[in-house]
Design an enzyme around this catalytic site. Structure first.
Site, PDB file in Angstrom:
ATOM      1  N   SER A 180       5.771  -3.006  11.255  1.00 50.50           N
ATOM      2  CA  SER A 180       4.715  -2.795  12.245  1.00 50.50           C
ATOM      3  C   SER A 180       5.075  -3.569  13.507  1.00 50.50           C
ATOM      4  CB  SER A 180       3.363  -3.289  11.704  1.00 50.50           C
ATOM      5  OG  SER A 180       2.381  -3.323  12.731  1.00 50.50           O
ATOM      6  N   LEU A 183       2.401  -0.757  -7.662  1.00 52.42           N
ATOM      7  CA  LEU A 183       3.505  -1.590  -7.194  1.00 52.42           C
ATOM      8  C   LEU A 183       3.210  -3.084  -7.272  1.00 52.42           C
ATOM      9  CD1 LEU A 183       4.503   0.543  -4.094  1.00 52.42           C
ATOM     10  CD2 LEU A 183       5.860   0.252  -6.169  1.00 52.42           C
ATOM     11  N   TYR A 225      -2.964  -9.392   7.950  1.00 52.14           N
ATOM     12  CA  TYR A 225      -2.028  -8.259   7.893  1.00 52.14           C
ATOM     13  C   TYR A 225      -0.799  -8.555   8.755  1.00 52.14           C
ATOM     14  CZ  TYR A 225      -0.237  -3.510   8.720  1.00 52.14           C
ATOM     15  OH  TYR A 225       0.557  -2.394   8.831  1.00 52.14           O
ATOM     16  N   THR A 270      -3.865   7.325  10.574  1.00 57.74           N
ATOM     17  CA  THR A 270      -3.660   7.600   9.164  1.00 57.74           C
ATOM     18  C   THR A 270      -4.850   7.068   8.371  1.00 57.74           C
ATOM     19  OG1 THR A 270      -2.111   7.319   7.317  1.00 57.74           O
ATOM     20  CG2 THR A 270      -2.329   5.469   8.827  1.00 57.74           C
ATOM     21  N   SER A 323       1.517   9.191  -1.170  1.00 55.18           N
ATOM     22  CA  SER A 323       0.440  10.160  -1.409  1.00 55.18           C
ATOM     23  C   SER A 323      -0.243  10.622  -0.134  1.00 55.18           C
ATOM     24  CB  SER A 323      -0.596   9.572  -2.372  1.00 55.18           C
ATOM     25  OG  SER A 323      -1.150   8.370  -1.848  1.00 55.18           O
ATOM     26  N   VAL A 324      -0.276   9.782   0.890  1.00 54.30           N
ATOM     27  CA  VAL A 324      -0.987  10.117   2.128  1.00 54.30           C
ATOM     28  C   VAL A 324      -0.275   9.507   3.328  1.00 54.30           C
ATOM     29  CG1 VAL A 324      -3.300  10.361   1.102  1.00 54.30           C
ATOM     30  CG2 VAL A 324      -2.501   8.105   1.822  1.00 54.30           C
ATOM     31  N   GLY A 325      -0.680   9.921   4.514  1.00 60.34           N
ATOM     32  CA  GLY A 325      -0.274   9.267   5.751  1.00 60.34           C
ATOM     33  C   GLY A 325       1.223   9.231   5.983  1.00 60.34           C
TER      34      GLY A 325
END
Length: 284
Positions: free
Chosen positions: A178, A98, A191, A228, A47-49
């Site tokens: 990442s 998800l 993260y 983002t 949807s974004v980024g």
């Protein structure tokens, strides 16, 4: 004159040029992308980024893209823009949480019923926590791990299942990882742990796929800081702007280009991992 420069020159001369002219030139630099035209790619978190940039790029290169998100409305807007600009592929949205296994399974069944199955799976959806490990909240940690790790496993195994059921032996799984899946830094340690898991899972899936004698490829794309929505959502606008002022960043489109690079390689070539970040980042 390079193919990219040729494209931009043509666009300046004539606004009516179609995407096919771009593709004919761009395929010279991306020799394998044409075999995926008309085939199905799933992009999670579209949807974004980064996810939106990947979905947009794949549709422009002729793929049928299923973009999933908990809020599919922005995907519908992007799909409309692609249609209005006569993209050679198309984008359709699917609403999916998800972190709910049954919704993931229903999504893959819907893709099978409507498009035949998944040929390319881009595991992009993810979230970050800014809390220190010593002050972390267990429920927040579980939520992040459900999305960043468990959902990736679910989508990967269901995508491989879909490919095997249809005899697709040139499919591709691409995990948006990442640089923090390869090194620890001063913050976002929970993260970082989730991205180290993505690195391990990518290699684990690669070994299992190889042991089955399959030619399905699996790649990891590991960007540094990308400008983002994720940090604006997690940190707030003021702190996010401070972050982007202090740390060199790249754009979502840069990650989308890395995905195209991995996907477009000849079917006998596997791109294991691409690490990319701003050239202004000090080497460690």
């Amino acid at each position: 004159m390079s193919c990219v420069r040729i494209y931009f020159y043509i666009r300046v001369v004539s606004k009516q040029i179609k995407d096919d002219y771009f593709l004919e030139n761009f395929d010279m630099a991306l020799p394998g992308i044409s075999r995926f035209r008309g085939r199905v790619a799933l992009v999670t978190g579209a949807s974004v980024g980064i996810g939106a940039a990947i979905a947009d790029s794949l549709a422009k290169h002729g793929l049928i893209v299923v973009g999933c998100a908990r809020n599919p409305n922005p995907i519908d807007v992007l799909a409309k823009n692609l249609t209005e600009n006569e993209a050679t592929g198309k984008l359709v949205s699917y609403k999916c949480d998800l972190t709910k296994d049954e919704e993931v399974e229903q999504m893959f069944q819907w893709i099978s019923d409507n498009f035949g199955g998944v040929d390319v799976c881009i595991n992009n959806a993810g979230m970050a926590l800014n809390d220190s490990l010593l002050e972390s909240d267990p429920s927040s940690l579980r939520g992040m791990l459900d999305l960043n790790v468990i959902a990736l496993v679910m989508c990967t195994k269901l995508a491989v299942k879909s490919m095997r059921a249809r005899g697709v032996d040139d499919g591709h799984i691409i995990n948006i990882n990442s640089v923090l899946g390869h090194q620890t830094r001063e913050t976002v340690h929970s993260y970082t742990a989730s991205k180290y898991a993505v690195t391990a899972l990518t290699e684990g899936f690669r070994k299992e796929i190889f042991n089955l004698g399959l030619n399905i490829r699996i790649s990891s794309i590991s960007p540094g800081l990308v400008k983002t929505h994720i940090f604006y959502a997690q940190l707030g606008e003021e702190k996010a702007e401070e972050l982007y002022s202090a740390v060199p960043w790249i754009q979502s489109e840069d990650v989308a280009n890395a995905v195209l690079h991995a996907l477009s390689q000849p079917s006998n070539v596997q791109v294991h991992d691409i690490l990319l970040e701003s050239v202004k980042v000090k080497p460690t």
